[in-house]
Scaffold this active site. Sequence first.
Site, PDB file in Angstrom:
ATOM      1  CB  ILE A 147       4.630   5.260  -2.473  1.00  0.00           C
ATOM      2  CG1 ILE A 147       3.611   6.426  -2.566  1.00  0.00           C
ATOM      3  CG2 ILE A 147       4.778   4.945  -3.811  1.00  0.00           C
ATOM      4  CD1 ILE A 147       2.323   5.534  -3.650  1.00  0.00           C
ATOM      5  CD1 TRP A 149      10.927  -0.505   0.779  1.00  0.00           C
ATOM      6  CD2 TRP A 149      11.978  -1.475  -0.844  1.00  0.00           C
ATOM      7  NE1 TRP A 149      10.570  -1.739   1.026  1.00  0.00           N
ATOM      8  CE2 TRP A 149      10.562  -2.787   0.084  1.00  0.00           C
ATOM      9  CE3 TRP A 149      12.577  -1.466  -2.191  1.00  0.00           C
ATOM     10  CZ2 TRP A 149      11.559  -3.972  -0.256  1.00  0.00           C
ATOM     11  CZ3 TRP A 149      12.785  -3.178  -2.512  1.00  0.00           C
ATOM     12  CH2 TRP A 149      12.092  -4.422  -1.588  1.00  0.00           C
ATOM     13  CE  LYS A 173       5.500   6.242   4.804  1.00  0.00           C
ATOM     14  NZ  LYS A 173       6.643   5.246   4.432  1.00  0.00           N
ATOM     15  CB  ALA A 175       9.186   3.014   0.962  1.00  0.00           C
ATOM     16  CB  SER A 227       3.857  -6.575   3.149  1.00  0.00           C
ATOM     17  OG  SER A 227       3.447  -5.980   3.700  1.00  0.00           O
ATOM     18  CD  GLU A 248      -3.004  -2.299  -7.054  1.00  0.00           C
ATOM     19  OE1 GLU A 248      -2.738  -3.198  -7.314  1.00  0.00           O
ATOM     20  OE2 GLU A 248      -3.421  -2.052  -7.841  1.00  0.00           O
ATOM     21  CB  CYS A 282       4.318  -5.987  -7.095  1.00  0.00           C
ATOM     22  SG  CYS A 282       3.983  -5.117  -7.658  1.00  0.00           S
ATOM     23  CE  LYS A 327      12.859  -5.578   7.446  1.00  0.00           C
ATOM     24  NZ  LYS A 327      12.300  -4.263   7.242  1.00  0.00           N
ATOM     25  CD  GLN A 328      13.480  -7.718   0.378  1.00  0.00           C
ATOM     26  OE1 GLN A 328      12.862  -7.225   1.623  1.00  0.00           O
ATOM     27  NE2 GLN A 328      12.803  -8.201  -0.199  1.00  0.00           N
ATOM     28  CD  GLU A 381       5.838 -10.398  -3.481  1.00  0.00           C
ATOM     29  OE1 GLU A 381       5.502  -9.548  -1.846  1.00  0.00           O
ATOM     30  OE2 GLU A 381       5.583 -10.124  -4.053  1.00  0.00           O
TER      31      GLU A 381
HETATM   32  P1  NAP Z   1       5.949  -2.588   3.269  1.00  0.00           P
HETATM   33  O1  NAP Z   1       6.422  -3.103   4.377  1.00  0.00           O
HETATM   34  O2  NAP Z   1       4.010  -3.493   3.883  1.00  0.00           O
HETATM   35  O3  NAP Z   1       6.133  -0.995   3.006  1.00  0.00           O
HETATM   36  C1  NAP Z   1       5.515  -0.510   2.045  1.00  0.00           C
HETATM   37  C2  NAP Z   1       4.726   1.062   2.378  1.00  0.00           C
HETATM   38  O4  NAP Z   1       4.290  -0.013   3.231  1.00  0.00           O
HETATM   39  C3  NAP Z   1       5.759   1.645   3.010  1.00  0.00           C
HETATM   40  O5  NAP Z   1       5.515   2.530   2.603  1.00  0.00           O
HETATM   41  C4  NAP Z   1       6.121   1.648   4.062  1.00  0.00           C
HETATM   42  O6  NAP Z   1       6.841   2.814   5.437  1.00  0.00           O
HETATM   43  C5  NAP Z   1       4.635   1.312   4.588  1.00  0.00           C
HETATM   44  N1  NAP Z   1       4.651   1.737   6.286  1.00  0.00           N
HETATM   45  C6  NAP Z   1       4.766  -0.346   6.640  1.00  0.00           C
HETATM   46  N2  NAP Z   1       4.254  -0.458   7.706  1.00  0.00           N
HETATM   47  C7  NAP Z   1       3.364   0.307   8.405  1.00  0.00           C
HETATM   48  C8  NAP Z   1       2.232   1.082   8.861  1.00  0.00           C
HETATM   49  N3  NAP Z   1       2.309  -0.327  10.227  1.00  0.00           N
HETATM   50  N4  NAP Z   1       1.049   1.064   8.145  1.00  0.00           N
HETATM   51  C9  NAP Z   1       0.863   2.282   7.729  1.00  0.00           C
HETATM   52  N5  NAP Z   1       2.041   1.901   6.563  1.00  0.00           N
HETATM   53  C10 NAP Z   1       2.884   0.807   6.792  1.00  0.00           C
HETATM   54  O7  NAP Z   1       5.751  -2.963   1.998  1.00  0.00           O
HETATM   55  P2  NAP Z   1       7.572  -3.729   0.999  1.00  0.00           P
HETATM   56  O8  NAP Z   1       8.519  -4.273   2.079  1.00  0.00           O
HETATM   57  O9  NAP Z   1       8.744  -2.606   1.206  1.00  0.00           O
HETATM   58  O10 NAP Z   1       8.454  -3.264  -0.341  1.00  0.00           O
HETATM   59  C11 NAP Z   1       7.495  -5.027  -0.668  1.00  0.00           C
HETATM   60  C12 NAP Z   1       6.084  -5.061  -1.101  1.00  0.00           C
HETATM   61  O11 NAP Z   1       5.750  -4.593  -1.493  1.00  0.00           O
HETATM   62  C13 NAP Z   1       5.888  -6.532  -1.606  1.00  0.00           C
HETATM   63  O12 NAP Z   1       5.228  -7.496  -1.172  1.00  0.00           O
HETATM   64  C14 NAP Z   1       5.423  -6.312  -2.796  1.00  0.00           C
HETATM   65  O13 NAP Z   1       4.533  -7.525  -3.240  1.00  0.00           O
HETATM   66  C15 NAP Z   1       4.599  -5.514  -2.249  1.00  0.00           C
HETATM   67  N6  NAP Z   1       4.332  -4.351  -3.615  1.00  0.00           N
HETATM   68  C16 NAP Z   1       3.100  -4.492  -4.334  1.00  0.00           C
HETATM   69  C17 NAP Z   1       3.031  -4.094  -5.264  1.00  0.00           C
HETATM   70  C18 NAP Z   1       1.417  -4.270  -6.531  1.00  0.00           C
HETATM   71  O14 NAP Z   1       0.888  -3.283  -6.650  1.00  0.00           O
HETATM   72  N7  NAP Z   1       1.348  -5.509  -5.753  1.00  0.00           N
HETATM   73  C19 NAP Z   1       3.854  -3.272  -5.927  1.00  0.00           C
HETATM   74  C20 NAP Z   1       5.170  -3.196  -5.615  1.00  0.00           C
HETATM   75  C21 NAP Z   1       4.869  -3.830  -3.963  1.00  0.00           C
HETATM   76  P3  NAP Z   1       8.518   1.795   5.048  1.00  0.00           P
HETATM   77  O15 NAP Z   1       9.364   1.644   4.067  1.00  0.00           O
HETATM   78  O16 NAP Z   1       9.078   3.672   5.291  1.00  0.00           O
HETATM   79  O17 NAP Z   1       8.301   1.485   6.771  1.00  0.00           O
END
Ligand code: NAP
Length: 479
Positions: A147, A149, A173, A175, A227, A248, A282, A327-328, A381
């Site tokens: 999930i 954040w 798991k 964020a 992402s 997603e 998203c 960072k964001q 994005e």
């Molecule tokens: P992210 O870096 O991909 O993180 C998402 C989740 O994956 C977090 O729980 C993160 O944990 C975990 N993660 C990070 N590295 C990982 C790895 N190597 N293996 C497994 N899990 C890992 O994304 P974000 O920057 O936090 O969130 C924003 C992104 O999510 C945007 O691109 C947005 O568009 C997308 N999003 C999509 C939807 C949809 O429904 N389509 C909805 C919401 C968000 P940590 O954060 O604890 O590192």
Amino acid sequence: MPDGDILIGGDWKQTSDGQTLPVFNPSDGSEFAKIARGNARDIDAAVKAARKAMDGAWGRMPAAERGRLLSKLALKVAEHAEELAVLECKDTGKPLAQGKADATALSRYFEFYGGAADKVHGDTIPYQHGYTVMTLREPHGVCGQIIPWNYPMQIFGRSACGALAMGNAIVVKPAEEACLSILRVGQLMLEVGFPAGAVNIVPGLGHEAGAALSDHPGIDHMSFTGSRQVGTLVQAAAAKFNRPVTMELGGKSPQVVFADADMDAALPFITRAIIQNAGQTCSAGSRLLVEDRVYDEFVGRVAEKFKALRAGPWDRDLDIGPLISKKQKERVEKFIGDAGKDGIKLVASGEVAANAPSGGYYVPPQIFGDVPATHILAQEEVFGPVLAATRFKNEEDAVRIANATPYGLVAGIWTRDGGKQMRMARAVKAGQVFINNYGAGGGIELPFGGFKGSGFGREKGFAALFEFSAIKTVAINHG
Ligand code: NAP
Ligand code: MG
């Protein structure tokens, strides 16, 4: 739920090495809580607890009873809505009104899936003489769920509800940047009587707990919201086990405004769709495509709105809150700075409110104009309150530009012409198309998910119940 614990097999406990992570309030940058830094051993224990639940009380529970538990949880969440909203706002920085809306949505998820749990069934299929053939809808088993954040509560609801309604056990798991609300909901789940191990929650870092979960051989289905880059890693891990996944991923969703649109009706939707959650959504409407004839007039009106927008701390409940982290903020500011260097015109900007805490991660809403469809600001994005406006000549041009990104999550179409509405709805590659409205955030009932780089599989609505189950065909030769 003492600070820094994980939920495994119905108990709150420390991680195997006792490590924790600090939790920050993005509105002022202060540290105010701690969470567990789950590791691979904790993930392994959680997966084993989930398997035990599948083999035990949870796996044997009739669908109607699962539904009753989810319905009880809906009421429990509604009772605690204010508390959950405040927790979510402190953790993510979102304005209080948004936190309240998220808590309401979470309750609604449990309500919808509570009612749906015993409404899914298989078929009997006419076949050869001497045979009776039926299909059964069975849970995958143990589902891993990662999930992000930006909407911890809502996305937890979205991923967990369909899985639980169909009788899967889950290992979540969340964020590391924001997960307090999910942990609190875990507590409420135990209070309403979910059996041990049906729901396990292990916070931690993505590359540690997240990677351990996506790489665990004991997982039967994996859902990931986040992402595209991390989505690829999760899919690669799943491929090793030939395991189904639901992805997603992000979006670069267009709002397409034709010259005949009801401008007054469109204006508030277009603003809200990009500033909601400070653009960290998203399904944010982050591209504004406007027909040439009305471009100057309409973009001018959006600009007036933007100038009046204010960013501030969650408890002042202004138009937008801070971004999630330093960072964001730096990432979003880099997009803005690079656009300036490339000569892209900043049309209007809101402001950070006077007296906003100096340690907060604020970026005021901004709209850029005449952004070429190929520019990075119109392609990638940003995940911040930045709207990219682009002109189009006619319907064909609108379709071409709307589809010219790697993404395909949501689209908004604004026109009074019924034929154009339908043609656009068919031509745009997006998982949800809204005609004369824009509302992916609402609508628990509405299937949601991506085309193209935005991912695959569907959550929300009845579609999620099919996503989180598999058909088994049973053919009986009785002569
Ligand atoms: P992210 O870096 O991909 O993180 C998402 C989740 O994956 C977090 O729980 C993160 O944990 C975990 N993660 C990070 N590295 C990982 C790895 N190597 N293996 C497994 N899990 C890992 O994304 P974000 O920057 O936090 O969130 C924003 C992104 O999510 C945007 O691109 C947005 O568009 C997308 N999003 C999509 C939807 C949809 O429904 N389509 C909805 C919401 C968000 P940590 O954060 O604890 O590192
Ligand atoms: Mg936080």
